[in-house]
Scaffold this active site. Structure first.
Site, PDB file in Angstrom:
ATOM      1  N   TYR A  46      -0.882   1.709  -1.829  1.00 38.78           N
ATOM      2  CA  TYR A  46      -1.206   2.243  -3.237  1.00 38.78           C
ATOM      3  C   TYR A  46       0.115   2.499  -3.609  1.00 38.78           C
ATOM      4  O   TYR A  46       0.904   3.780  -3.242  1.00 38.78           O
ATOM      5  CB  TYR A  46      -2.233   3.284  -3.213  1.00 38.78           C
ATOM      6  CG  TYR A  46      -3.518   3.065  -2.759  1.00 38.78           C
ATOM      7  CD1 TYR A  46      -3.972   1.740  -2.526  1.00 38.78           C
ATOM      8  CD2 TYR A  46      -4.432   4.118  -2.261  1.00 38.78           C
ATOM      9  CE1 TYR A  46      -5.370   1.488  -2.037  1.00 38.78           C
ATOM     10  CE2 TYR A  46      -5.570   3.865  -1.860  1.00 38.78           C
ATOM     11  CZ  TYR A  46      -6.039   2.505  -1.611  1.00 38.78           C
ATOM     12  OH  TYR A  46      -7.206   2.294  -1.163  1.00 38.78           O
ATOM     13  N   SER A 199     -15.333   2.578  -4.479  1.00 38.50           N
ATOM     14  CA  SER A 199     -15.706   2.177  -5.969  1.00 38.50           C
ATOM     15  C   SER A 199     -17.193   2.460  -6.212  1.00 38.50           C
ATOM     16  O   SER A 199     -17.931   1.614  -6.570  1.00 38.50           O
ATOM     17  CB  SER A 199     -15.459   0.796  -6.206  1.00 38.50           C
ATOM     18  OG  SER A 199     -13.862   0.508  -6.048  1.00 38.50           O
ATOM     19  N   LEU A 201     -18.550   3.864  -8.444  1.00 36.70           N
ATOM     20  CA  LEU A 201     -18.645   3.828 -10.075  1.00 36.70           C
ATOM     21  C   LEU A 201     -18.546   2.609 -10.434  1.00 36.70           C
ATOM     22  O   LEU A 201     -18.325   2.104 -11.626  1.00 36.70           O
ATOM     23  CB  LEU A 201     -18.067   4.858 -10.661  1.00 36.70           C
ATOM     24  CG  LEU A 201     -18.096   6.188 -10.260  1.00 36.70           C
ATOM     25  CD1 LEU A 201     -17.121   7.020 -10.963  1.00 36.70           C
ATOM     26  CD2 LEU A 201     -19.698   6.747 -10.504  1.00 36.70           C
ATOM     27  N   GLY A 204     -15.197   1.779 -12.530  1.00 28.89           N
ATOM     28  CA  GLY A 204     -15.178   2.067 -14.032  1.00 28.89           C
ATOM     29  C   GLY A 204     -16.297   1.534 -15.015  1.00 28.89           C
ATOM     30  O   GLY A 204     -16.077   1.395 -16.016  1.00 28.89           O
ATOM     31  N   PHE A 206     -19.197   1.430 -15.767  1.00 24.57           N
ATOM     32  CA  PHE A 206     -20.279   2.227 -16.607  1.00 24.57           C
ATOM     33  C   PHE A 206     -19.386   3.055 -17.537  1.00 24.57           C
ATOM     34  O   PHE A 206     -20.072   3.380 -18.842  1.00 24.57           O
ATOM     35  CB  PHE A 206     -21.204   3.307 -15.617  1.00 24.57           C
ATOM     36  CG  PHE A 206     -21.766   2.365 -14.670  1.00 24.57           C
ATOM     37  CD1 PHE A 206     -22.960   1.661 -15.112  1.00 24.57           C
ATOM     38  CD2 PHE A 206     -21.363   2.252 -13.253  1.00 24.57           C
ATOM     39  CE1 PHE A 206     -23.685   0.934 -14.088  1.00 24.57           C
ATOM     40  CE2 PHE A 206     -22.281   1.813 -12.399  1.00 24.57           C
ATOM     41  CZ  PHE A 206     -23.195   1.079 -12.749  1.00 24.57           C
TER      42      PHE A 206
END
Length: 323
Positions: A46, A199, A201, A204, A206
């Site tokens: 990252y 992840s 969600l 992102g 939604f």
């Protein structure tokens, strides 16, 4: 240490999801601790180590309050950070690299021992037994406390667990990504391995599905099938209907999605990612959302109406999952 019901995925603070703001990220990390979140997730890829350096600024003065997880394996041919399917990114699960990678992570994190150390993928060119054997040596050396795998197949999980107990499996799991339910989730439950969904969600979807046209070139979601062409149209409709259902319950669509993941078992600790306090607070509030059997049926009905969600990764990245 008793872990919080949800953790915090820190990738977006340094990598992959557009512009970053170090001070805002640090404030978010401190707020997470204040709200009881003690499980932080990062990886050496990252930002090519930058995320670990960022986290160290909060981790070091709060070492006894934080359970820190990081990952190794992805490397960059030109030293420039990119996503897993990029041409300049490759995977190295060799014992030789593991010995170097752990020391580099420890230096960046500025700690003596990593709580949970994952192989970011299973190297298709190296027996998983060799990779995990080298990871087990790190436990013996006191550099790592627990071992984990990410996006591993049932066969690899079983092989790895025979070499050294695997504490956690980090794999994508959300309303849109349920692949693991058929054979991976039963395997880790049989073996007593915790699932750490990343992840949860759906990257992102939604909250940002209607803003895809505003994503910058540095936002890797632009490369994902779910944000492209006919899949994008399907997913806009899906997100709209799920968000409307969530609103009827007085909650956000993201909270509905996260509550659904939490509802799948007490052996699951999702790690939704954010770099902003506002979304952190929303995510944490999802632990208080109760979903009835009727709610779960409604969610399932909506999902079945919009099945054309698209693959979760680009073709290159998909070659490295479920190995």
């Amino acid at each position: 240490m008793q872990l919080s019901a949800i953790g915090l995925g820190c990738m977006g603070m340094s990598f992959a999801y557009g512009p970053t703001d170090e001070q805002e990220s640090i404030s978010t990390l401190h707020k997470a601790l204040d709200l009881g979140v003690n499980f932080l997730d990062t990886a050496d890829m990252y930002g090519n180590g930058e995320n670990e350096k960022l986290i160290s600024k909060v981790l070091v003065p709060n070492r006894d309050k934080i359970f820190i997880a990081t990952k190794f394996g992805f490397r960059f041919k030109d030293g420039k950070a990119s996503h897993s399917g990029a041409p300049g990114t490759y995977f190295d699960g060799s014992p030789e690299w593991i010995k170097k990678a752990v020391d580099l992570s420890l230096q960046r994190l500025q700690i003596d021992e990593i709580d949970l150390y994952y192989a970011h993928r299973v190297d298709p060119n190296i027996p998983v037994e060799e990779t995990v054997g080298a990871m087990a040596d790190l436990v013996k050396a006191g550099k790592v406390k627990y071992l984990g795998l990410s996006e591993a197949s049932p066969e690899s999980i079983r092989k790895a667990n025979k070499i050294h107990p695997i504490t956690a499996l980090q794999s994508e799991y959300s309303l849109l990504t349920k692949d693991i339910e058929s054979d991976i989730l039963p395997t880790i439950r049989e073996l007593g391995i915790t699932l750490v969904p990343y992840s949860p969600l759906a990257r992102g979807l939604f909250s940002n599905i209607n803003d895809v046209q505003n994503f910058g070139d540095e936002d890797f979601r632009k490369s994902l099938p779910r944000y492209q062409e006919e899949y994008l149209e399907n997913n806009k409709n899906l997100a709209r209907e799920l968000n409307d259902f969530a609103a009827s319950k007085g909650i956000k669509g993201t909270q509905l999605a996260l509550a659904w993941v939490l509802n799948q078992g007490e052996d699951i600790i999702p790690i939704p990612g954010t770099k902003r306090i506002k979304y952190l607070e929303e995510n944490i509030a999802a632990v208080n959302v109760d979903l009835s059997q009727s709610d779960l049926k409604t969610i399932d009905t909506i999902l079945k109406k919009y099945p054309n969600v698209g693959e979760r990764y680009s073709e290159g990245s998909m070659k490295l999952v479920n190995n």
